[in-house]
Structure formats: C-alpha cells, structure tokens
Design an enzyme around this catalytic site. Structure first.
Site, PDB file in Angstrom:
ATOM      1  N   ASP A 318       0.820  -1.205   0.000  1.00  0.00           N
ATOM      2  CA  ASP A 318       0.000   0.000   0.000  1.00  0.00           C
ATOM      3  C   ASP A 318       0.855   1.257   0.000  1.00  0.00           C
ATOM      4  O   ASP A 318       1.932   1.310   0.598  1.00  0.00           O
ATOM      5  CB  ASP A 318      -0.889  -0.013   1.249  1.00  0.00           C
ATOM      6  CG  ASP A 318      -1.811   1.177   1.325  1.00  0.00           C
ATOM      7  OD1 ASP A 318      -2.682   1.297   0.441  1.00  0.00           O
ATOM      8  OD2 ASP A 318      -1.672   1.989   2.252  1.00  0.00           O
ATOM      9  N   GLU A 371       0.934  -0.534  -5.124  1.00  0.00           N
ATOM     10  CA  GLU A 371      -0.013   0.541  -5.347  1.00  0.00           C
ATOM     11  C   GLU A 371       0.823   1.826  -5.387  1.00  0.00           C
ATOM     12  O   GLU A 371       1.188   2.376  -4.358  1.00  0.00           O
ATOM     13  CB  GLU A 371      -1.053   0.630  -4.232  1.00  0.00           C
ATOM     14  CG  GLU A 371      -2.131   1.664  -4.546  1.00  0.00           C
ATOM     15  CD  GLU A 371      -2.547   2.499  -3.344  1.00  0.00           C
ATOM     16  OE1 GLU A 371      -3.553   3.214  -3.466  1.00  0.00           O
ATOM     17  OE2 GLU A 371      -1.866   2.478  -2.312  1.00  0.00           O
TER      18      GLU A 371
END
Length: 637
Positions: A318, A371
C-alpha cells in the site's frame, strides 16, 4: 502464578544479531517476540523485545497480576538493546504487555509486543502468547502456484474486506469468522471464476474504520474474526479451491496508539525522529525510519512472515508513492531533501528493492504488487535493471480515465475519446494490473453503479461495457466486492453488501456477465498470456470517436486470436464494418447485450462470416450489429 523469570535463555545467535544490526534479517519473528517452549523439562514462554533506550523492561500479564516487579527481563550484554527472559508456566493464550522505564526522563510506558503473533480483539490491546502450529493441507496448490501466479497466467482478483463482505444480521449483524468466510467466500469466488482473492489488511489494527490500513500488529491477523489458525484455515480453504490469496501490507506508516510502535521505548525507535520525515500529514500516523537497519529488518521480517507462516501467494504493498517521495503531501519547507538535494527517499527505495529481492528469492511462485500512483519509473522491473523489483503495479491512470469517461453523457464522449485509448500509449512501461478497487467507492465517491451515466438500465449496460473493455485491455484485472453485481450504494464497512439486489435481473445480469468474462479470460490465452508484451495487442480501430466504437485484437503468440468491439454510445450501430486479419466464420463468444445479462437482445446471432472486403488496413472484415452500450468478443472458428 508463573514462576520466576529465568535469564540466559535465548533463541538469538550471533549471526541473528549481525543480520538484525545490518538491516538484513528477514525472519526476526523466529527469535523475537513471545515463544512458547520447554526449558529443562519446564514449559513456559521466552519473551524477547528490542528496546535499546529502556532502563528496564518487565513482562506483565494475566499470569502475574500485571505486576511489573514480577518478571523483569534481562538486558543483553552485547549492546543490541534486546531484553529477554523465560517465564515458566506461561503458555498459549496468556495475555501480556511490556512495561518499561525509558532512559529519557524516566517515563513509564506499557506496550504491546511488536512481534506478537496474536492480540486481544480490539478495543482491548494486550498481546497474546500463541503457537502457530498448523497441519497444512494445501500442498497441491503450493506445488503448482508458480504456474497459477505467473505473469502470463490469467489474473482476475476479487478484493475483499472481511468484515463487510457478508454479515449475519439475525445474530446482531455480527462478522463472519475466518472459517465461515472460507466456506462462503470460497464457494462464491469459485462459482464466479475469480483467480485470486485480495484481502484488505488483515493485520491487527485498533481502528476498524481504517479497514486495516492503520496496522499495529505486523505479525498477527486481527482477532475480530478468529485466531491465527482460523485465518490459516481460510487461506487453506481458498487454496484447495484453486484460488490464490494476496494480502494487503502497509510498510508506509503506522498509527500513534499508545500501546503500539510509536515512541516505543521513550524515543522515536521505529519512526523517524524528525517530524518532517517521521509524521504523515494525511493519515496523522508515524512514518518508518527506513534508514535505521533494525527497522528495515522488522519490516522485511513482517513481509516474509505472511508468505512463510500463512502461505500467502503475494503482497499488495500500500501507498508506495508515500514511501518514495520525501515531499509526499508536504508543502515547501515541510520536508527534508536527500543527500543529493532531491525529493527521492533513497533509504525507502533501497528497502523496497532489498525486500522484493529477498521475497522472490526465498518464496517460489509469489508476486508483489505496488499501489504506486505516480510516474516513478520501473516499479515493476527487476532490481538489476534499476527497478524497484515488484512483479506488478496498479494502473491508476487507466482507472481514473476510464471511470471519467463512463460517467459522461454519451453525447460528449467523442470529445474525450482519449480517456479510453490513452492507456495503450504507456501500457507496456510497467506490468500493469487494472484496479477498480475499494478506493473508488468510498469517501463520498459513490459506487461504480452510481458513476455510470443514465437510468438503471443504462447504468447496468454501462457497467457491462466498462468490464468488457477492462477484460479486453492488456493487464491483470481487479474488482472490489460488490462491483461484480452493481452495488448501488457506496461501500459501508459497518454492514454487509446489498446481496438482496441480486433479485433484480439487471444486477444479476451484471454478475452473470462478470462470471462469464472470468471464464473467457481463463479459457482464452489470448486474453492473458501476453498482457505485458506489445505482441499481445493490436488496435483494429481506435479513431472512431464520432461513432463511439473501438475495436482491438488480443493475441496469444501461438495463433490464438480474440476480437473485442465496444460501442460506447446508446445508439445501435447496424452493419458496422470491422477489419479482421482472416476470413471464415468468426464466432461471437460473449455479447454484453444478451438477455441473460439484462440486455436488449441485440447482437450477431452467434457470429459473422468474414468477407473479402478490406477495412482498417486488414484484408478481410466483418459486418457487425453493435447494440448500444455494449461490448462483444469474437474469435475465428
């Protein structure tokens, strides 16, 4: 009452300490934390914690009345800052924390164990002694997953938040446990044909509303849904059904809760001491000090832990952009340049490169996925070529463009045609995964259904068209739970998805379409084998913005060919000629306007005969009927 603490017992070797201090230890969970064991015939637990600026550390728990004078740990002689001790009579299930006095102003702190493999269910905050013994039954999957997870394999990922996929309303709207989730989710994902499940972070987190992205327990699945073995059973159940498991992992920041990593021993131990580098302005959280060797060992060990002990098939990392840029979400004067005067976080770059290299070298058949929302080069290229070493990267640009396009009134789409086509200009700069994720259905953004133009019928048709283009476009696929049947409302983590709307033929039609797209993706190598190679895609025509039609070919390199044609206007195009590379009959594989998907029933009666009429620079062509807001797939018979 547990017996007196026994000193001199340790799992740490000199080599462990060397790797820890060098920042290269990737299995610290084997030597730090709480480890149930037997010493000279006496069962108990060995506790080990890194707190270099603590004057003393005691383990307190339900076994000693939370008395910090009962079990004082010994500080190792080697200057490592590790405190350890064996406490007889303490076994799995025991609750504990570390109480310590800092050398800084003599302040007392009470902390959970950074290496705890289990915690109390929030809002309680004690760590829990636990054994991770488990008799795994997923050997067949583990032996074959390299083929299933390969870059040339079909990837259709179903992104899931465990607390809100389904609940049990007749029992107070309670969560499904990990084992219940394994059975129900396994059945559904298998029926729908998704290849992988990606879980929003399951690592322990104090605030449920963070969806796991404010991780506190980097080595423990959240207790909200069960114990560690229950989560192992969930992974095993999915593996037995041939479904891969990707876990979201958050090495970018951590919450400031008092029992967590922040200010752990009275100093900025895990976070950077300079708030311009150690505090995240967006999330009000701590930022790891990637320049500290012991912190890099901690994070690398966490990544390894989930692949090792829980058989995860990959990690989706993330907020990588927030790690890469020193000025991320910071204004002028609020950040510190690197040693060359630039904005790149050189320590974070090295950490990501080293971690990816270690994971791919140690765990066969896994993938890491970034990401990363900027144009940082070579995110998904090998480290030896100067890349970050990830296997794939989320394509945020494609997502933003295509959703903007599908929300427009079709009469205006011709002026924004590049929103559909621009992605192909950079499609092979990375190994892209196309995400329609949870981020697109929260914080007032509404649902994907709500983003589509028009009334309910047109919204359903628009979703089917969007997914058709997504599956025709190069790149792996990801849908967030509920998107596959057109959830109407914005995602709410406090309740279940709106499964009842599947009684509406329009919503059930969207679900059927996604199911059949997944089956087509799996069965046709042309739609997945060369996702990351220019040889796998050819435009037939991407210039008909006035007509609102685009057409492309997907190729598998061995002669397999699939034609995709989309009509992005609500106006049917009858007798629309599309060039193709060969004559003969072209079978219509899927048509999103078919009645079984909630469409009007327009189409091509199972296929069209290729004609010797040159078109679009091709020697042959098909004369097609293209229903409004539809996507169709064809292949030569």
């Amino acid at each position: 009452m547990a017996g007196s603490v026994v000193h001199g017992v340790s799992l740490l070797t000199d080599y462990d300490l060397y790797l820890f201090r060098e920042g290269n230890h990737t299995r610290l969970y084997e030597v730090l934390g709480a480890h149930p064991m037997t010493v000279e015939g006496v069962p108990g637990t060995l506790f080990s914690v890194w707190a270099p600026n603590a004057e003393w550390v005691s383990v307190v728990g339900d076994f000693n009345g939370w008395d910090d004078g009962a079990h004082r740990l010994a500080s190792r002689w080697d200057g490592s800052g590790i405190h350890e001790g064996f406490v007889p009579g303490v076994g799995p299930g025991a609750l504990y924390k570390y109480r310590l006095r800092s050398q800084v102003q003599g302040r007392l702190f009470e902390k959970g164990d950074p290496f705890a493999v289990s915690w109390e269910a929030p809002p309680k905050s004690a760590s829990r002694v636990w054994s991770l013994d488990y008799d795994w039954g997923d050997g067949a999957w583990m032996a074959s997953r390299g083929e299933r997870n390969a870059l040339g394999a079909p990837w259709s990922v179903y992104e899931v938040h465990p607390g809100s996929w389904q609940r049990v309303p007749e029992e107070g709207n309670r969560f499904l446990g990990y084992r219940e989730l394994g059975a129900r989710l396994g059945n559904y994902v298998q029926e729908m044909g998704f290849t992988h499940v990606e879980f929003l972070p399951v690592m322990e987190h104090p605030f449920y509303g963070s969806w796991g992205y404010q991780t506190l327990g980097y080595f423990a699945p959240t207790r909200r849904y069960g114990d560690p073995q229950d989560f192992m059973a969930l992974v095993e159940e999915l593996h037995r059904r041939g479904i891969g498991v990707i876990l979201d992992w958050v090495p970018s920041h951590f919450p400031q809760d008092g029992h967590g990593l922040a200010f752990f021993d009275g100093t900025c131990l895990y976070e950077h001491a300079d708030p311009r580098q150690g505090f995240h302005p967006d999330w009000k959280s701590g930022v790891f000090n990637y320049g500290r060797n012991e912190v890099r060992s901690f994070l690398a060990s966490s990544a390894s832990f989930w692949l090792d002990r829980y058989h995860a098939d990959g990690l989706r990392v993330d907020a990588v952009a927030s790690m890469l840029y020193l000025d991320y979400s910071r204004k002028e004067g609020q950040w510190v340049p690197n040693r060359y005067g630039g904005r790149e976080n050189l320590e974070a770059v090295k950490f990501l490169q080293d971690a990816n290299g270690e994971l791919y070298g140690r765990y066969e058949g896994i993938q890491t996925i970034a990401e990363e929302s900027t144009a940082w080069p070579q995110v998904s290229r090998p480290v030896f070529l100067g890349g970050l070493g990830f296997g794939m990267k989320w394509n945020m640009g494609w997502m933003h463009d295509v959703l903007a396009h599908m929300g427009r009134d079709p009469i205006h789409r011709r002026w924004h045609w590049n929103e559909l086509t621009f992605g192909m200009w950079y499609a092979y700069t990375e190994n892209f995964l196309l995400p329609l994720s949870h981020d697109e259905v929260v914080h007032g953004k509404g649902s994907l259904w709500g983003k589509m133009w028009g009334d309910s019928w047109n919204k359903a048709a628009g979703l089917r068209l969007l997914y058709g283009w997504m599956f025709a476009h190069p790149g792996k696929k990801l849908l967030f739970m509920g998107d596959e049947f057109g959830q109407e409302g914005e995602w709410d983590h406090d309740r279940s998805l709106d499964w009842h709307i599947l009684t509406d033929p329009l919503h059930d039609g969207v679900r059927r379409w996604v199911r059949d797209l997944n089956a087509l993706l799996r069965s046709r190598p042309a739609l997945h084998r060369l996702d990351f190679s220019p040889q796998g895609f050819q435009w037939i025509d991407c210039t008909d913005s006035a007509g609102g039609v685009l057409a492309c070919l997907r190729l598998d390199g061995d002669g397999g060919t699939v034609l995709g044609v989309g009509n992005f206007t609500p106006v049917p195009r009858r007798g629309y000629r599309v060039g193709v590379p060969r004559g003969g009959f072209w079978r219509e594989l899927l048509n999103s306007d078919a009645p079984c998907y909630g469409g009007s029933g327009g189409g091509n009666l199972g296929g069209r005969q290729g004609e010797d009429v040159p078109c679009h620079g091709r020697p042959h062509s098909l004369c097609l009927d293209l229903p409004g807001l539809s996507f169709s797939f064809f292949e030569p018979a």
